[in-house]
Scaffold this motif. Structure first.
Motif, PDB file in Angstrom:
ATOM      1  N   ILE A  93       8.381  -8.123  -7.705  1.00  0.00           N
ATOM      2  CA  ILE A  93       9.246  -9.230  -7.305  1.00  0.00           C
ATOM      3  C   ILE A  93       8.618 -10.543  -7.744  1.00  0.00           C
ATOM      4  O   ILE A  93       7.419 -10.618  -8.007  1.00  0.00           O
ATOM      5  N   LYS A  94       9.425 -11.572  -7.859  1.00  0.00           N
ATOM      6  CA  LYS A  94       8.970 -12.912  -8.180  1.00  0.00           C
ATOM      7  C   LYS A  94       8.893 -13.734  -6.900  1.00  0.00           C
ATOM      8  O   LYS A  94       9.849 -13.784  -6.128  1.00  0.00           O
ATOM      9  N   VAL A  95       7.752 -14.371  -6.681  1.00  0.00           N
ATOM     10  CA  VAL A  95       7.596 -15.219  -5.500  1.00  0.00           C
ATOM     11  C   VAL A  95       7.158 -16.606  -5.937  1.00  0.00           C
ATOM     12  O   VAL A  95       6.497 -16.778  -6.960  1.00  0.00           O
ATOM     13  N   SER A  96       7.536 -17.601  -5.169  1.00  0.00           N
ATOM     14  CA  SER A  96       7.187 -18.979  -5.480  1.00  0.00           C
ATOM     15  C   SER A  96       5.703 -19.208  -5.206  1.00  0.00           C
ATOM     16  O   SER A  96       5.111 -18.613  -4.293  1.00  0.00           O
ATOM     17  N   CYS A  97       5.108 -20.101  -6.034  1.00  0.00           N
ATOM     18  CA  CYS A  97       3.662 -20.358  -5.914  1.00  0.00           C
ATOM     19  C   CYS A  97       3.390 -21.783  -6.364  1.00  0.00           C
ATOM     20  O   CYS A  97       3.965 -22.244  -7.352  1.00  0.00           O
ATOM     21  N   PRO A  98       2.539 -22.540  -5.666  1.00  0.00           N
ATOM     22  CA  PRO A  98       2.163 -23.891  -6.117  1.00  0.00           C
ATOM     23  C   PRO A  98       1.539 -23.815  -7.508  1.00  0.00           C
ATOM     24  O   PRO A  98       0.758 -22.909  -7.808  1.00  0.00           O
ATOM     25  N   ILE A  99       1.873 -24.764  -8.362  1.00  0.00           N
ATOM     26  CA  ILE A  99       1.392 -24.730  -9.735  1.00  0.00           C
ATOM     27  C   ILE A  99      -0.132 -24.859  -9.803  1.00  0.00           C
ATOM     28  O   ILE A  99      -0.776 -24.341 -10.713  1.00  0.00           O
ATOM     29  N   GLY A 100      -0.707 -25.557  -8.830  1.00  0.00           N
ATOM     30  CA  GLY A 100      -2.167 -25.685  -8.803  1.00  0.00           C
ATOM     31  C   GLY A 100      -2.857 -24.344  -8.610  1.00  0.00           C
ATOM     32  O   GLY A 100      -3.881 -24.060  -9.240  1.00  0.00           O
ATOM     33  N   LEU A 101      -2.283 -23.495  -7.774  1.00  0.00           N
ATOM     34  CA  LEU A 101      -2.876 -22.193  -7.502  1.00  0.00           C
ATOM     35  C   LEU A 101      -2.657 -21.233  -8.666  1.00  0.00           C
ATOM     36  O   LEU A 101      -3.552 -20.441  -9.010  1.00  0.00           O
ATOM     37  N   SER A 102      -1.491 -21.299  -9.303  1.00  0.00           N
ATOM     38  CA  SER A 102      -1.252 -20.437 -10.458  1.00  0.00           C
ATOM     39  C   SER A 102      -2.169 -20.820 -11.609  1.00  0.00           C
ATOM     40  O   SER A 102      -2.633 -19.963 -12.364  1.00  0.00           O
ATOM     41  N   GLY A 103      -2.452 -22.126 -11.758  1.00  0.00           N
ATOM     42  CA  GLY A 103      -3.395 -22.561 -12.792  1.00  0.00           C
ATOM     43  C   GLY A 103      -4.795 -22.051 -12.530  1.00  0.00           C
ATOM     44  O   GLY A 103      -5.514 -21.660 -13.460  1.00  0.00           O
ATOM     45  N   TYR A 104      -5.177 -22.027 -11.262  1.00  0.00           N
ATOM     46  CA  TYR A 104      -6.494 -21.494 -10.906  1.00  0.00           C
ATOM     47  C   TYR A 104      -6.578 -20.006 -11.224  1.00  0.00           C
ATOM     48  O   TYR A 104      -7.550 -19.528 -11.817  1.00  0.00           O
ATOM     49  N   ASN A 105      -5.540 -19.241 -10.864  1.00  0.00           N
ATOM     50  CA  ASN A 105      -5.542 -17.801 -11.127  1.00  0.00           C
ATOM     51  C   ASN A 105      -5.564 -17.497 -12.618  1.00  0.00           C
ATOM     52  O   ASN A 105      -6.168 -16.521 -13.060  1.00  0.00           O
ATOM     53  N   ALA A 106      -4.893 -18.368 -13.405  1.00  0.00           N
ATOM     54  CA  ALA A 106      -4.832 -18.132 -14.850  1.00  0.00           C
ATOM     55  C   ALA A 106      -6.162 -18.430 -15.527  1.00  0.00           C
ATOM     56  O   ALA A 106      -6.475 -17.847 -16.567  1.00  0.00           O
ATOM     57  N   ASN A 107      -6.958 -19.332 -14.958  1.00  0.00           N
ATOM     58  CA  ASN A 107      -8.182 -19.769 -15.626  1.00  0.00           C
ATOM     59  C   ASN A 107      -9.465 -19.363 -14.908  1.00  0.00           C
ATOM     60  O   ASN A 107     -10.555 -19.733 -15.343  1.00  0.00           O
ATOM     61  N   MET A 108      -9.349 -18.610 -13.822  1.00  0.00           N
ATOM     62  CA  MET A 108     -10.541 -18.282 -13.038  1.00  0.00           C
ATOM     63  C   MET A 108     -11.521 -17.397 -13.803  1.00  0.00           C
ATOM     64  O   MET A 108     -12.707 -17.378 -13.518  1.00  0.00           O
ATOM     65  N   ASN A 109     -11.000 -16.680 -14.806  1.00  0.00           N
ATOM     66  CA  ASN A 109     -11.881 -15.799 -15.587  1.00  0.00           C
ATOM     67  C   ASN A 109     -12.409 -16.462 -16.846  1.00  0.00           C
ATOM     68  O   ASN A 109     -13.054 -15.805 -17.671  1.00  0.00           O
ATOM     69  N   CYS A 110     -12.123 -17.762 -17.029  1.00  0.00           N
ATOM     70  CA  CYS A 110     -12.560 -18.435 -18.252  1.00  0.00           C
ATOM     71  C   CYS A 110     -14.080 -18.491 -18.356  1.00  0.00           C
ATOM     72  O   CYS A 110     -14.637 -18.432 -19.455  1.00  0.00           O
TER      73      CYS A 110
END
Length: 257
Positions: A93-110
């Motif tokens: 399913i798709k759920v709403s998420c603050p853009i700040g948190l999605s950015g963190y999840n996308a870059n946490m493994n950088c």
């Protein structure tokens, strides 16, 4: 102190250092001076609440399986995006998420990705000077960051290895061109051959019998009554004493005339 515990090498050293340094700044929702946001009972998965300070710091609360409390001084807390989550039955399913948190999840493994790339072609060198290792680390870090930026451009794609080679060529090319041009101007009339001299057998064996031999008499070429010069060498065929050395060419001159 990190590195060893009870004379044993400590595992997850980086993780331990970060946790120790951030021990006093963990985001505790009930910490003094933080705003009161919606309680967990009021929120379902995908809901979020936020507040901002007079200095531009955003405090957010997002409900996933558990509540997540990020802080940001960069992202707009009103902007949201969607993330994919799996239900218990396996459906996505798709759920709403603050853009700040999605950015963190996308870059946490950088950081892990960077360490991996930096270690592939590491320019580490052993040295007694501790700052040398830091210097080479900065060189490697610059190479990795530059290659990542290069991939974002419209230039032809290349691997990290090829990218490092191109950078190296560009850095050393001016010096090589200058040095080669200088050598050519000074030695343009000279030709060097690093191989052993290849002398034809007919030339090498010509007059081969006229070899130096031992002698204790005066040199037939340079000795005179006023200045008598004795030599240890003589022609083995003609039995003529002749000087032979770094500064003496009597042997060669005698056979050349």
């Amino acid at each position: 102190m990190h590195g060893k515990k009870d004379n044993a090498v400590e595992k997850k050293l980086g993780e331990g250092v970060v946790k120790d340094l951030t021990e006093n700044i963990k985001v505790n929702p009930s910490r003094k001076s933080l705003p009161m946001l919606k309680s967990d009972k009021e929120m379902k998965r995908g809901d979020y609440d936020w507040a901002t300070s007079n200095t531009g710091l955003s405090v957010m609360k997002w409900k996933d399986k558990r509540s997540v409390h990020p802080l940001s001084n960069f992202h707009d807390p009103t902007q949201t995006t969607e993330v994919t989550r799996k239900e218990k039955d396996g459906n996505e399913i798709k759920v709403s998420c603050p853009i700040g948190l999605s950015g963190y999840n996308a870059n946490m493994n950088c950081v892990d990705k960077f360490d991996q790339l930096e270690g592939v072609y590491e320019t580490d060198r052993k040295s007694r000077k501790w700052w040398h290792r830091i210097f080479w680390y900065f060189i490697d870090a610059t190479m990795v960051n530059a290659s990542i930026i290069h991939k974002e451009t419209k230039l032809p794609k290349m691997t990290l290895k090829d990218f490092r080679r191109e950078i190296t060529r560009d850095l050393v090319a001016p010096a090589l061109v200058a040095s080669r041009g200088k050598k050519r101007s000074l030695n343009s009339h000279l030709q060097f051959n690093k191989k052993k001299p290849n002398v034809p057998k007919s030339v090498r064996l010509e007059s081969s019998s006229h070899q130096p031999g031992r002698s204790t008499r005066r040199c037939a070429a340079c000795s005179s009554k006023k200045q008598q010069i004795c030599t240890d060498w003589m022609c083995s065929v003609r039995k003529v004493p002749l000087c032979l050395g770094k500064r003496k060419t009597c042997f060669q001159d005698y056979h050349a005339s």
